[in-house]
Design a protein around this motif. Sequence first.
Motif, PDB file in Angstrom:
ATOM      1  N   LEU A 133       0.815  -1.221   0.000  1.00  0.00           N
ATOM      2  CA  LEU A 133       0.000   0.000   0.000  1.00  0.00           C
ATOM      3  C   LEU A 133       0.849   1.272   0.000  1.00  0.00           C
ATOM      4  O   LEU A 133       0.318   2.371   0.049  1.00  0.00           O
ATOM      5  N   ASP A 134       2.182   1.096  -0.046  1.00  0.00           N
ATOM      6  CA  ASP A 134       3.111   2.221  -0.045  1.00  0.00           C
ATOM      7  C   ASP A 134       2.910   3.107   1.181  1.00  0.00           C
ATOM      8  O   ASP A 134       2.797   4.326   1.081  1.00  0.00           O
ATOM      9  N   ILE A 135       2.842   2.455   2.344  1.00  0.00           N
ATOM     10  CA  ILE A 135       2.688   3.166   3.611  1.00  0.00           C
ATOM     11  C   ILE A 135       4.002   3.061   4.392  1.00  0.00           C
ATOM     12  O   ILE A 135       4.349   1.992   4.884  1.00  0.00           O
ATOM     13  N   PRO A 136       4.734   4.178   4.488  1.00  0.00           N
ATOM     14  CA  PRO A 136       5.979   4.152   5.258  1.00  0.00           C
ATOM     15  C   PRO A 136       5.702   4.116   6.763  1.00  0.00           C
ATOM     16  O   PRO A 136       4.641   4.552   7.212  1.00  0.00           O
ATOM     17  N   PHE A 137       6.646   3.569   7.518  1.00  0.00           N
ATOM     18  CA  PHE A 137       6.494   3.508   8.969  1.00  0.00           C
ATOM     19  C   PHE A 137       7.858   3.496   9.630  1.00  0.00           C
ATOM     20  O   PHE A 137       8.860   3.194   8.987  1.00  0.00           O
ATOM     21  N   THR A 138       7.875   3.842  10.908  1.00  0.00           N
ATOM     22  CA  THR A 138       9.066   3.718  11.733  1.00  0.00           C
ATOM     23  C   THR A 138       8.770   2.606  12.721  1.00  0.00           C
ATOM     24  O   THR A 138       7.663   2.523  13.262  1.00  0.00           O
ATOM     25  N   ARG A 139       9.748   1.738  12.948  1.00  0.00           N
ATOM     26  CA  ARG A 139       9.531   0.566  13.808  1.00  0.00           C
ATOM     27  C   ARG A 139      10.544   0.528  14.943  1.00  0.00           C
ATOM     28  O   ARG A 139      11.711   0.843  14.754  1.00  0.00           O
ATOM     29  N   ALA A 156      10.096   6.653  22.472  1.00  0.00           N
ATOM     30  CA  ALA A 156      11.154   6.290  21.517  1.00  0.00           C
ATOM     31  C   ALA A 156      10.719   6.565  20.075  1.00  0.00           C
ATOM     32  O   ALA A 156      11.530   6.948  19.239  1.00  0.00           O
ATOM     33  N   LEU A 157       9.435   6.371  19.790  1.00  0.00           N
ATOM     34  CA  LEU A 157       8.907   6.583  18.430  1.00  0.00           C
ATOM     35  C   LEU A 157       8.346   7.992  18.234  1.00  0.00           C
ATOM     36  O   LEU A 157       7.943   8.345  17.130  1.00  0.00           O
ATOM     37  N   ASP A 158       8.278   8.763  19.326  1.00  0.00           N
ATOM     38  CA  ASP A 158       7.667  10.091  19.304  1.00  0.00           C
ATOM     39  C   ASP A 158       6.219  10.005  18.806  1.00  0.00           C
ATOM     40  O   ASP A 158       5.806  10.703  17.889  1.00  0.00           O
ATOM     41  N   VAL A 159       5.466   9.088  19.434  1.00  0.00           N
ATOM     42  CA  VAL A 159       4.064   8.882  19.073  1.00  0.00           C
ATOM     43  C   VAL A 159       3.335   8.333  20.298  1.00  0.00           C
ATOM     44  O   VAL A 159       3.952   7.728  21.171  1.00  0.00           O
ATOM     45  N   SER A 160       2.056   8.545  20.347  1.00  0.00           N
ATOM     46  CA  SER A 160       1.249   7.956  21.409  1.00  0.00           C
ATOM     47  C   SER A 160       0.737   6.610  20.901  1.00  0.00           C
ATOM     48  O   SER A 160       0.110   6.532  19.853  1.00  0.00           O
ATOM     49  N   ILE A 161       1.054   5.534  21.630  1.00  0.00           N
ATOM     50  CA  ILE A 161       0.592   4.197  21.234  1.00  0.00           C
ATOM     51  C   ILE A 161      -0.877   4.063  21.635  1.00  0.00           C
ATOM     52  O   ILE A 161      -1.243   4.341  22.772  1.00  0.00           O
ATOM     53  N   CYS A 162      -1.708   3.655  20.694  1.00  0.00           N
ATOM     54  CA  CYS A 162      -3.152   3.513  20.946  1.00  0.00           C
ATOM     55  C   CYS A 162      -3.464   2.353  21.872  1.00  0.00           C
ATOM     56  O   CYS A 162      -2.797   1.323  21.826  1.00  0.00           O
ATOM     57  N   LYS A 163      -4.508   2.543  22.658  1.00  0.00           N
ATOM     58  CA  LYS A 163      -5.102   1.429  23.392  1.00  0.00           C
ATOM     59  C   LYS A 163      -6.129   0.847  22.423  1.00  0.00           C
ATOM     60  O   LYS A 163      -6.935   1.574  21.850  1.00  0.00           O
TER      61      LYS A 163
END
Length: 163
Positions: A14-20, A38-45
């Motif tokens: 789907l050409d969706i980039p991500f950081t892992r 570490a990812l500078d994102v809020s992990i969803c519940k």
Amino acid sequence: DEVENRVYECLARLDIPFTRVDHEAAFTMEDCVAIGEALDVSICKNLLLTPRNRSAFYLLCMPGEKPFSTKDFSKLIGASRLSFATEEDLVTLLGCHAGSASILGLMNDTEHRVTLAIDRTVAEDEWFGCHPCENTSSLRLKTRDVLEKFLPATGHEAVIVDL
């Protein structure tokens, strides 16, 4: 892991980039705080809910720090008496185990038995944080890619809710 690899193949297609980020198994939202930093994102519940007769299933993506009330959510979506789905339901419907539930698991819901509900604050955030169906890795994706590329590819639509 096979399910996790299928997530990466799907995102690539789907050409969706991500950081892992890889990490120890994260079973609680407390575990996800440092991962999110570490990812500078809020992990969803992510919660998979169902009424007692299991006639419907709802995957709710919400901010981890927001309190959750089954009663309030049930009212919002017009469903009665929701409770948590079983581990078996998680595996059957989303291809995930407890602690690994993820919006990305919707690629495994080919019969469209799961209705997706996303809290407005999550839907309006620039970045989306979740597990790739395994809780030993976490991803940061553009929320727009999740909503505009991933969901249409799985045949799911998001119901936006204000929790």
